[in-house]
Design an enzyme around this catalytic site. Structure first.
Site, PDB file in Angstrom:
ATOM      1  N   GLU A 279       0.780  -1.415   0.137  1.00  0.00           N
ATOM      2  CA  GLU A 279       0.108   0.051   0.070  1.00  0.00           C
ATOM      3  C   GLU A 279       0.851   1.186  -0.091  1.00  0.00           C
ATOM      4  O   GLU A 279       1.710   1.475   0.894  1.00  0.00           O
ATOM      5  CB  GLU A 279      -0.950   0.138   1.032  1.00  0.00           C
ATOM      6  CG  GLU A 279      -1.863   1.254   1.073  1.00  0.00           C
ATOM      7  CD  GLU A 279      -3.011   1.087   2.048  1.00  0.00           C
ATOM      8  OE1 GLU A 279      -2.999   0.182   3.022  1.00  0.00           O
ATOM      9  OE2 GLU A 279      -4.020   1.804   1.840  1.00  0.00           O
TER      10      GLU A 279
ATOM     11  N   THR B 111      -7.035   6.034  -2.592  1.00  0.00           N
ATOM     12  CA  THR B 111      -7.279   7.450  -3.164  1.00  0.00           C
ATOM     13  C   THR B 111      -6.959   8.357  -1.819  1.00  0.00           C
ATOM     14  O   THR B 111      -6.879   9.708  -2.147  1.00  0.00           O
ATOM     15  CB  THR B 111      -8.788   7.494  -3.575  1.00  0.00           C
ATOM     16  OG1 THR B 111      -9.802   6.815  -2.590  1.00  0.00           O
ATOM     17  CG2 THR B 111      -9.013   6.617  -4.920  1.00  0.00           C
TER      18      THR B 111
ATOM     19  N   HIS C 129      -7.828   0.848  -2.762  1.00  0.00           N
ATOM     20  CA  HIS C 129      -8.594   1.213  -1.753  1.00  0.00           C
ATOM     21  C   HIS C 129      -9.349   2.602  -2.138  1.00  0.00           C
ATOM     22  O   HIS C 129      -8.672   3.364  -2.656  1.00  0.00           O
ATOM     23  CB  HIS C 129      -7.909   1.559  -0.642  1.00  0.00           C
ATOM     24  CG  HIS C 129      -7.613   0.490   0.508  1.00  0.00           C
ATOM     25  ND1 HIS C 129      -6.917   0.513   1.555  1.00  0.00           N
ATOM     26  CD2 HIS C 129      -8.507  -0.604   0.741  1.00  0.00           C
ATOM     27  CE1 HIS C 129      -6.684  -0.561   2.186  1.00  0.00           C
ATOM     28  NE2 HIS C 129      -7.611  -1.204   1.869  1.00  0.00           N
TER      29      HIS C 129
ATOM     30  N   ARG D 177     -11.898  10.626   4.735  1.00  0.00           N
ATOM     31  CA  ARG D 177     -12.227   9.176   4.972  1.00  0.00           C
ATOM     32  C   ARG D 177     -13.570   9.030   5.634  1.00  0.00           C
ATOM     33  O   ARG D 177     -14.032   7.684   5.993  1.00  0.00           O
ATOM     34  CB  ARG D 177     -11.258   8.590   6.224  1.00  0.00           C
ATOM     35  CG  ARG D 177      -9.933   8.557   5.900  1.00  0.00           C
ATOM     36  CD  ARG D 177      -9.131   7.498   6.816  1.00  0.00           C
ATOM     37  NE  ARG D 177      -7.615   7.643   6.659  1.00  0.00           N
ATOM     38  CZ  ARG D 177      -7.163   6.408   5.721  1.00  0.00           C
ATOM     39  NH1 ARG D 177      -7.956   5.563   5.076  1.00  0.00           N
ATOM     40  NH2 ARG D 177      -5.883   6.268   5.694  1.00  0.00           N
TER      41      ARG D 177
ATOM     42  N   GLU E  66     -12.859   1.898   2.002  1.00  0.00           N
ATOM     43  CA  GLU E  66     -12.251   2.267   3.310  1.00  0.00           C
ATOM     44  C   GLU E  66     -12.793   3.304   3.813  1.00  0.00           C
ATOM     45  O   GLU E  66     -12.649   4.614   3.256  1.00  0.00           O
ATOM     46  CB  GLU E  66     -10.734   2.235   3.387  1.00  0.00           C
ATOM     47  CG  GLU E  66      -9.913   1.946   4.409  1.00  0.00           C
ATOM     48  CD  GLU E  66      -8.475   1.884   4.223  1.00  0.00           C
ATOM     49  OE1 GLU E  66      -8.021   0.703   4.282  1.00  0.00           O
ATOM     50  OE2 GLU E  66      -8.121   2.688   3.394  1.00  0.00           O
TER      51      GLU E  66
HETATM   52 MN    MN Z   1      -5.924   2.120   2.513  1.00  0.00          MN
END
Ligand code: MN
Length: 289
Positions: A146, A180, A205, A211, A240
């Site tokens: 990631e 993103t 993701h 978020r 997410e």
């Molecule tokens: Mn993530």
């Protein structure tokens, strides 16, 4: 493409009850896949998870980041040894769950490093990921690294940096996991990095810049979806989102989840499932970048 949901939409605890709850709610919200955090693979309740998965149509993936004391992005042989062992254990657990993806910040701690990465630490991390990727190849589990922002690792923060790190890892079973939320901080836009990463992107993701709810922030999801379709991406796309409503002992502090962005995980996740599927459908209808 499989559309997935991170378990922290549902619970912060993945014991038997938490795991089964997350699996059921993820299915009911229309997803194909559940992603769970696996920061402590030694204490994961495999005996409960396996029958629950066998009875569910969903696939499972897991993400983790290394913690203090087990950082392979270091020059400390003891830490590297513990980090390698933890990664190996996580891989074993995911193989037992018939998962095809182990992802996250597998190559580093998730925290703000006080200095840039040293050449030696970078090499140690790349070697650990190489060996993990080789074992993953044998077990049929892809190792997806990631790409996170500068406040969460010092090894690489962009697709371009990730590709350079993959050169060092030098193994075809290691790929890039884009997100993103992090791209919004580090990349010029949502399109160019996807084109540049193309055949090395193995996990995605989707998260808003805050978020919370998809579409309620600044991320250009339309551009992302068009770019993913353009490169023929066919791996998982996982939603997410984090809110102080759901607290994970391992994750919430590391990710700085201080605000309550939503209270109803069910409304949030159902919306996200529709948002991603509708976004892909409308992007496909355009058929150009
Ligand atoms: Mn993530």
């Amino acid at each position: 493409m499989q559309i997935g949901c991170h378990g922290l939409s549902w619970t912060g605890t993945f014991d038997k009850a938490g795991f089964e709850f997350a699996l059921r709610k993820t299915e009911e919200s229309g997803f194909d896949l559940l992603e769970i955090p696996l920061f402590d693979p030694y204490n994961f309740d495999l005996a409960s998870a396996k029958p629950a998965l066998a009875a569910s149509p969903l696939s499972l993936t897991a993400s983790l980041a290394l913690a203090e004391g087990s950082d392979v992005n270091s020059e400390d042989p003891e830490q590297i040894k513990r980090g390698r062992a933890l990664l190996g254990k996580a891989l074993e657990v995911m193989s037992e769950c018939e998962s095809e993806h182990l992802l996250g910040v597998l190559y580093s701690r998730l925290h703000k490093y006080p200095t840039a990465a040293t050449t030696e630490a970078r090499k140690n991390s790349a070697e650990a990921i190489h060996d993990l990727a080789e074992r993953g190849r044998e077990l049929g589990v892809s190792i997806d690294l990631e790409i996170v922002n500068r406040y969460e690792t010092n090894l690489f923060n962009t697709v371009r940096g990730g590709l350079e790190f993959l050169d060092l890892v030098d193994h075809p079973n290691a790929g890039l996991h884009i997100d993103t939320y992090h791209m919004n901080i580090e990349e010029p836009d949502m399109v160019q990095p996807v084109l540049e990463g193309a055949d090395r992107i193995t996990y995605v993701h989707v998260g808003e810049n805050h978020r919370g709810y998809l579409g309620a922030g600044q991320v250009d999801f339309d551009g992302l979806f068009r770019a993913l379709l353009h490169i023929g991406y066919d791996g998982p796309i996982t939603f997410e989102s984090f809110s102080s409503e759901i607290v994970s002992p391992d994750l919430s502090d590391a990710l700085a989840i201080w605000r309550n962005l939503w209270t109803d995980g069910e409304a949030l996740a159902s919306h996200a499932n529709r948002f991603i599927r509708d976004g892909l459908r409308s992007a496909a209808a355009l058929s150009y970048l």
